[in-house]
Design an enzyme around this catalytic site. Structure first.
Site, mmCIF file in Angstrom:
data_model
loop_
_atom_site.group_PDB
_atom_site.id
_atom_site.type_symbol
_atom_site.label_atom_id
_atom_site.label_comp_id
_atom_site.label_asym_id
_atom_site.label_seq_id
_atom_site.Cartn_x
_atom_site.Cartn_y
_atom_site.Cartn_z
ATOM 1 N N HIS A 13 -26.134 -48.553 6.365
ATOM 2 C CA HIS A 13 -25.606 -49.093 7.638
ATOM 3 C C HIS A 13 -24.656 -50.243 7.336
ATOM 4 O O HIS A 13 -25.094 -51.337 6.981
ATOM 5 C CB HIS A 13 -26.774 -49.591 8.504
ATOM 6 N N HIS A 15 -20.594 -52.072 8.557
ATOM 7 C CA HIS A 15 -19.380 -52.109 9.375
ATOM 8 C C HIS A 15 -18.222 -52.535 8.477
ATOM 9 O O HIS A 15 -18.189 -53.689 8.035
ATOM 10 C CB HIS A 15 -19.543 -53.091 10.541
ATOM 11 N N HIS A 136 -28.987 -47.522 17.770
ATOM 12 C CA HIS A 136 -29.085 -48.944 18.092
ATOM 13 C C HIS A 136 -30.123 -48.991 19.203
ATOM 14 O O HIS A 136 -29.825 -48.734 20.366
ATOM 15 C CB HIS A 136 -27.738 -49.526 18.538
ATOM 16 N N HIS A 174 -31.523 -51.082 11.951
ATOM 17 C CA HIS A 174 -31.791 -52.521 11.964
ATOM 18 C C HIS A 174 -33.022 -52.881 12.818
ATOM 19 O O HIS A 174 -32.940 -53.625 13.774
ATOM 20 C CB HIS A 174 -30.575 -53.359 12.367
ATOM 21 N N ASP A 247 -26.354 -53.696 7.624
ATOM 22 C CA ASP A 247 -25.701 -54.045 8.885
ATOM 23 C C ASP A 247 -24.686 -55.168 8.657
ATOM 24 O O ASP A 247 -24.429 -55.966 9.567
ATOM 25 C CB ASP A 247 -26.728 -54.441 9.962
HETATM 26 C C1 NCD Z 1 -22.628 -55.158 14.804
HETATM 27 C C2 NCD Z 1 -21.106 -55.357 14.709
HETATM 28 O O1 NCD Z 1 -20.661 -56.511 14.640
HETATM 29 O O2 NCD Z 1 -20.385 -54.351 14.682
HETATM 30 N N1 NCD Z 1 -23.225 -56.398 15.231
HETATM 31 C C3 NCD Z 1 -24.532 -56.771 15.108
HETATM 32 O O3 NCD Z 1 -24.883 -57.818 15.632
HETATM 33 N N2 NCD Z 1 -25.405 -56.043 14.439
HETATM 34 C C4 NCD Z 1 -22.950 -54.022 15.710
HETATM 35 C C5 NCD Z 1 -24.371 -53.511 15.593
HETATM 36 O O4 NCD Z 1 -24.802 -53.064 14.536
HETATM 37 O O5 NCD Z 1 -25.103 -53.550 16.585
HETATM 38 ZN ZN ZN Z 2 -24.607 -52.421 12.792
HETATM 39 ZN ZN ZN Z 3 -26.478 -52.037 16.124
#
Ligand code: NCD
Ligand code: ZN
Ligand code: ZN
Length: 347
Positions: A13, A15, A136, A174, A247
């Site tokens: 996971h 981003h 999520h 998460h 995450d």
């Molecule tokens: C994540 C993001 O910034 O893309 N933010 C977070 O607080 N975890 C999005 C997500 O995983 O929910």
């Molecule tokens: Zn995330």
């Molecule tokens: Zn998320």
């Protein structure tokens, strides 16, 4: 223990964002991991196979020379997703899962799903072709307290989905609560959870006592210490149902230190080092390889990596800031001392 060698971990996971951000996020992912599940919450989101394919190509332009790191792509579910989208995604071989964001739950989730019950045909197709549902897991109902949103999601929806689609592989992404851990433990082998470093290292007191620390604000929000304890116990137990998903979610410093702070913590400056802190504290370093390198591939039905990495016991200070495009960001545990350092160990 001075040194620990393990099969190369994967991140289930992350981003990576897009455009200029990729110059930082892609090498960071490739530094620590063999593969990364790339979350699709761009603006606009990655809802179709052709979008995923061009995003994959943009990511690969930034893969460091000589690296064989692989991004594993994900489709973003919306109210408009069809069973045909799912079949096409599976046939392509490029897509490894579909992400459910409740509309408005988190960063870039405005196009998310407004009615989970409308996705029955899509979930049935995912179950049939074997694509993982990545959740999520929070409700967005304004009447539900932010600290209860995961537990209420589990109670209202998750049990029903798992029961209606028993062969569907489901990941509670998460996970942050005792209820989440218990749900996963008591479900079939088709239900698992990823756990982040921030939810293992911190609880809501760390974020709120003595002043508010925006760089610890992520969603689902940090919970009470007994939830943190349940997460630590699950992650460090070696149980196959729990595995690494950082995450890591970069946001520029100005977006975090703002009147309305964006949700997300960046941890790809030292992901394995941060997890190792927790495993060492629990005297559970012998279970780190299961959590980081074995349980995830087994759930996704992929082979583990063959390369190895070594963690050496060595104290060092994490950086205070990281360059992020034309901005900078403040990473998780910025400036703090950690006790492990990760070095690639070849093949
Ligand atoms: C994540 C993001 O910034 O893309 N933010 C977070 O607080 N975890 C999005 C997500 O995983 O929910
Ligand atoms: Zn995330
Ligand atoms: Zn998320």
């Amino acid at each position: 223990m001075q040194e620990l060698t393990l099969l190369q971990p994967d991140d289930w996971h992350v981003h990576l964002r897009d455009e200029d951000a990729l110059a930082m996020t892609v090498p960071a992912a490739a530094h620590s991991f063999g593969r990364s599940i790339v979350m699709p919450n761009l603006v606009p989101p990655i809802t179709k196979l052709d979008q995923a394919r061009s995003y994959y190509n943009r990511i690969m332009e930034h893969r460091p020379a000589g690296s064989d790191w692989q991004p594993l792509m994900v489709l973003y579910l919306t109210d408009m997703t069809t069973p045909e989208d799912i079949r096409e995604a599976k046939d392509s071989g490029l897509i490894f899962g579909c992400k459910y964001y409740p509309a408005g739950a988190t960063t870039n989730s405005d196009s998310g799903v407004t009615n989970l019950h409308g996705l029955g045909d899509v979930f049935a197709a995912m179950q049939e072709v074997g694509l993982v549902l990545q959740l999520h897991g929070e409700v967005t109902d304004s009447a539900v307290d932010i600290f209860d949103r995961e537990a209420v999601f589990i109670e209202r929806y998750l049990g029903a989905i798992a029961e209606q689609f028993p062969q569907l592989k489901i990941i509670l992404e998460h996970v942050t609560t005792e209820q989440g851990i218990n749900f996963v433990r008591n479900s079939s082998a088709n239900v698992a959870a990823t756990i982040t470093p921030q939810h293992l290292l911190y609880n809501r007191n760390d974020m709120l006592v003595g002043g508010m620390r925006p760089h610890l604000f992520c969603l689902p929000i940090l919970k009470r210490d007994h939830h943190q304890r349940a997460l630590i116990d699950a992650a460090t137990s070696g149980d196959k149902k729990f595995f690494l998903g950082t995450d890591s979610a970069p946001h520029a410093r100005h977006a975090k230190e703002a009147e309305c702070c964006s949700a997300g913590c960046f941890s790809h400056h030292a992901p394995l080092e941060l997890y190792a802190e927790v495993f060492e504290q629990e005297d559970a370093m012998q279970h780190l390889e299961a959590f980081a390198s074995l349980n995830g591939p087994e759930f996704y039905q992929l082979p583990p990596n063959t390369k190895k990495v070594t963690l050496q016991q060595q104290e060092w200070n994490l950086p205070a800031t990281i360059n992020y495009g034309s901005d900078e960001l403040v990473p998780l545990a910025a400036g703090q001392l950690v006790r492990w350092r990760c070095v690639p160990a070849g093949v």
